[in-house]
Motif scaffolding. Sequence first.
Motif, PDB file in Angstrom:
ATOM      1  N   ARG A 109       0.850  -1.194   0.000  1.00  0.00           N
ATOM      2  CA  ARG A 109       0.000   0.000   0.000  1.00  0.00           C
ATOM      3  C   ARG A 109       0.890   1.251   0.000  1.00  0.00           C
ATOM      4  O   ARG A 109       1.022   1.948   1.008  1.00  0.00           O
ATOM      5  N   THR A 110       1.476   1.502  -1.143  1.00  0.00           N
ATOM      6  CA  THR A 110       2.369   2.649  -1.302  1.00  0.00           C
ATOM      7  C   THR A 110       2.015   3.389  -2.577  1.00  0.00           C
ATOM      8  O   THR A 110       1.449   2.813  -3.513  1.00  0.00           O
ATOM      9  N   ALA A 111       2.359   4.665  -2.614  1.00  0.00           N
ATOM     10  CA  ALA A 111       2.097   5.457  -3.817  1.00  0.00           C
ATOM     11  C   ALA A 111       2.851   4.899  -5.010  1.00  0.00           C
ATOM     12  O   ALA A 111       2.343   4.892  -6.138  1.00  0.00           O
ATOM     13  N   GLU A 112       4.045   4.398  -4.765  1.00  0.00           N
ATOM     14  CA  GLU A 112       4.887   3.887  -5.840  1.00  0.00           C
ATOM     15  C   GLU A 112       4.256   2.684  -6.537  1.00  0.00           C
ATOM     16  O   GLU A 112       4.356   2.541  -7.763  1.00  0.00           O
ATOM     17  N   ALA A 130     -12.285  -8.985  -1.674  1.00  0.00           N
ATOM     18  CA  ALA A 130     -11.205  -8.117  -1.185  1.00  0.00           C
ATOM     19  C   ALA A 130     -11.693  -6.773  -0.668  1.00  0.00           C
ATOM     20  O   ALA A 130     -10.918  -5.817  -0.613  1.00  0.00           O
ATOM     21  N   GLU A 131     -12.950  -6.674  -0.236  1.00  0.00           N
ATOM     22  CA  GLU A 131     -13.437  -5.354   0.164  1.00  0.00           C
ATOM     23  C   GLU A 131     -12.719  -4.772   1.383  1.00  0.00           C
ATOM     24  O   GLU A 131     -12.543  -3.557   1.492  1.00  0.00           O
ATOM     25  N   LEU A 132     -12.302  -5.625   2.330  1.00  0.00           N
ATOM     26  CA  LEU A 132     -11.595  -5.092   3.492  1.00  0.00           C
ATOM     27  C   LEU A 132     -10.236  -4.506   3.124  1.00  0.00           C
ATOM     28  O   LEU A 132      -9.928  -3.360   3.507  1.00  0.00           O
ATOM     29  N   PRO A 133      -9.387  -5.218   2.383  1.00  0.00           N
ATOM     30  CA  PRO A 133      -8.117  -4.604   1.965  1.00  0.00           C
ATOM     31  C   PRO A 133      -8.306  -3.312   1.169  1.00  0.00           C
ATOM     32  O   PRO A 133      -7.545  -2.359   1.341  1.00  0.00           O
ATOM     33  N   VAL A 134      -9.308  -3.261   0.285  1.00  0.00           N
ATOM     34  CA  VAL A 134      -9.516  -2.050  -0.510  1.00  0.00           C
ATOM     35  C   VAL A 134      -9.787  -0.856   0.387  1.00  0.00           C
ATOM     36  O   VAL A 134      -9.374   0.280   0.081  1.00  0.00           O
ATOM     37  N   ARG A 135     -10.444  -1.059   1.517  1.00  0.00           N
ATOM     38  CA  ARG A 135     -10.782   0.054   2.399  1.00  0.00           C
ATOM     39  C   ARG A 135      -9.527   0.738   2.958  1.00  0.00           C
ATOM     40  O   ARG A 135      -9.537   1.937   3.236  1.00  0.00           O
ATOM     41  N   HIS A 136      -8.464  -0.017   3.133  1.00  0.00           N
ATOM     42  CA  HIS A 136      -7.215   0.596   3.582  1.00  0.00           C
ATOM     43  C   HIS A 136      -6.645   1.513   2.493  1.00  0.00           C
ATOM     44  O   HIS A 136      -6.063   2.565   2.794  1.00  0.00           O
ATOM     45  N   PHE A 137      -6.836   1.141   1.240  1.00  0.00           N
ATOM     46  CA  PHE A 137      -6.400   2.006   0.149  1.00  0.00           C
ATOM     47  C   PHE A 137      -7.282   3.248   0.061  1.00  0.00           C
ATOM     48  O   PHE A 137      -6.796   4.345  -0.249  1.00  0.00           O
ATOM     49  N   LEU A 138      -8.582   3.088   0.312  1.00  0.00           N
ATOM     50  CA  LEU A 138      -9.480   4.243   0.320  1.00  0.00           C
ATOM     51  C   LEU A 138      -9.079   5.237   1.402  1.00  0.00           C
ATOM     52  O   LEU A 138      -9.207   6.452   1.219  1.00  0.00           O
ATOM     53  N   ASP A 140      -5.972   5.727   2.589  1.00  0.00           N
ATOM     54  CA  ASP A 140      -4.680   6.360   2.306  1.00  0.00           C
ATOM     55  C   ASP A 140      -4.626   7.066   0.958  1.00  0.00           C
ATOM     56  O   ASP A 140      -3.921   8.072   0.810  1.00  0.00           O
ATOM     57  N   PHE A 141      -5.358   6.536  -0.025  1.00  0.00           N
ATOM     58  CA  PHE A 141      -5.329   7.086  -1.389  1.00  0.00           C
ATOM     59  C   PHE A 141      -6.760   7.182  -1.926  1.00  0.00           C
ATOM     60  O   PHE A 141      -7.126   6.484  -2.874  1.00  0.00           O
ATOM     61  N   PRO A 142      -7.583   8.031  -1.313  1.00  0.00           N
ATOM     62  CA  PRO A 142      -9.018   8.016  -1.656  1.00  0.00           C
ATOM     63  C   PRO A 142      -9.308   8.357  -3.111  1.00  0.00           C
ATOM     64  O   PRO A 142     -10.129   7.678  -3.747  1.00  0.00           O
ATOM     65  N   ASP A 143      -8.668   9.377  -3.664  1.00  0.00           N
ATOM     66  CA  ASP A 143      -9.001   9.791  -5.028  1.00  0.00           C
ATOM     67  C   ASP A 143      -8.599   8.731  -6.050  1.00  0.00           C
ATOM     68  O   ASP A 143      -9.386   8.365  -6.930  1.00  0.00           O
ATOM     69  N   ALA A 175     -15.587  -4.273   9.457  1.00  0.00           N
ATOM     70  CA  ALA A 175     -14.603  -3.578   8.633  1.00  0.00           C
ATOM     71  C   ALA A 175     -14.300  -2.204   9.219  1.00  0.00           C
ATOM     72  O   ALA A 175     -15.156  -1.597   9.875  1.00  0.00           O
ATOM     73  N   PRO A 176     -13.107  -1.685   8.972  1.00  0.00           N
ATOM     74  CA  PRO A 176     -12.796  -0.326   9.437  1.00  0.00           C
ATOM     75  C   PRO A 176     -13.622   0.695   8.674  1.00  0.00           C
ATOM     76  O   PRO A 176     -13.936   0.505   7.498  1.00  0.00           O
ATOM     77  N   ARG A 177     -13.996   1.767   9.353  1.00  0.00           N
ATOM     78  CA  ARG A 177     -14.700   2.849   8.678  1.00  0.00           C
ATOM     79  C   ARG A 177     -13.742   3.559   7.727  1.00  0.00           C
ATOM     80  O   ARG A 177     -12.539   3.608   7.954  1.00  0.00           O
ATOM     81  N   ILE A 178     -14.279   4.118   6.665  1.00  0.00           N
ATOM     82  CA  ILE A 178     -13.456   4.839   5.704  1.00  0.00           C
ATOM     83  C   ILE A 178     -13.729   6.338   5.845  1.00  0.00           C
ATOM     84  O   ILE A 178     -14.859   6.743   6.128  1.00  0.00           O
ATOM     85  N   PRO A 179     -12.700   7.171   5.665  1.00  0.00           N
ATOM     86  CA  PRO A 179     -12.859   8.621   5.878  1.00  0.00           C
ATOM     87  C   PRO A 179     -13.494   9.323   4.685  1.00  0.00           C
ATOM     88  O   PRO A 179     -12.963  10.281   4.147  1.00  0.00           O
ATOM     89  N   LEU A 180     -14.635   8.832   4.273  1.00  0.00           N
ATOM     90  CA  LEU A 180     -15.367   9.421   3.157  1.00  0.00           C
ATOM     91  C   LEU A 180     -16.790   9.704   3.610  1.00  0.00           C
ATOM     92  O   LEU A 180     -17.286   9.096   4.561  1.00  0.00           O
ATOM     93  N   SER A 181     -17.463  10.594   2.927  1.00  0.00           N
ATOM     94  CA  SER A 181     -18.857  10.866   3.262  1.00  0.00           C
ATOM     95  C   SER A 181     -19.697   9.626   2.992  1.00  0.00           C
ATOM     96  O   SER A 181     -19.342   8.775   2.162  1.00  0.00           O
TER      97      SER A 181
END
Length: 375
Positions: A109-112, A130-138, A140-143, A175-181
């Motif tokens: 989970r890196t920008a590179e 894979a919805e739980l792993p994707v949430r970690h990307f949301l 850190d890299f929401p856009d 699942a962890p909450r995501i910092p999106l509306s």
Amino acid sequence: MTVKVPLKETALHAERIARIGREVQTACPEFDADSFVKSVMADLPRLELSARIARTSEGLHAHLPVTGPDALDILLRSLPPTPEAAGVTNDFGLHLYSPHSDYVARYCRTAEHLDHALTALARMTGYFSAELPVRHFLADFPDQTMRALTTWARDDDHRVRRLASEATRPRLPWAPRIPLSADAGLPVLEELYADSSAYVRRSVANHLHDIAFDQPELVVATLQRWRDADRATEKHFTTLARDALRSRLKKGWPPAYTFLGYQHDAPINVSPPALERAELHEGDTLDFSAELTTTATAAVHVMYVISSTTPTGKPREKTYFLLRDTAEPGRGLRLAKSHTLRSTSTSKLTPGPHSIVLQVNGRRFPAADFRLLEA
């Protein structure tokens, strides 16, 4: 008596850890499968499921001879050619492959390596969602991740399309909450609500259901827009809307009933529930019946609500669906059910006074009392 085996024991165990080792070693002969299995199994038996997944992906990280995209390529090559070839018999997948997507979120989970990692998750989701792993990307890299989800919503694989909806659910269980509306995923849902796959449409309904906890008016407005667009079949749309509004229906929220075609103030009357027994033990069956009458033809949506208290004395209600029908003048509609009184993992029954009330089109009618006795 059947003994229920905990999910953690069936999801990841010695045989499956050994299979992961064999599959990865086939893709990468330098991978020491025996050492991987030995190190993971030294800890696995004492761990709960989420910790088992993490420990397995940690083991992969420790034993793979490379990291980053090279490690991802090995994990992807280790997968059988299709989910079906891997033994997947449902849309959700096998827990056997949960450590693979966990590895992506934990170590890539890196920008590179972002594009490579998201592409890997889209491939892996057919083997285990894979919805739980994707949430970690949301987080850190929401856009960038939202752009990927928009693309996934048009993927040929229904499991990838479903991932686009599920990953952005505001209240995804466990699942962890995501910092999106709460409504951030609506553009994705616009692509998916008329999907050909029931698996995808169910995710859309659950996603709307999550939004409705805080913004029920937005959900009704969205559903109305979709209805007007006439992209989904009537049957599919009605099922989706009903599922999306299910908690609002339980709460008796009039706009939910109105949207689904049930008149909140329909000219109906319901007799108090007649109980076969008013004193019961846990495990007994609460048998009740009542009669619904009307002075005009009316579509009716019937639920029953059992009220009691928690072990700490707080009021508690549990609402259950009973039936949908059309009531006609001069013809009483019998409402009856045999309900087993049983504690669940999330709701323990408490001895003492209880009541049952029938709720029709969101309105509640006279209740009947009963008592749950001590064991």
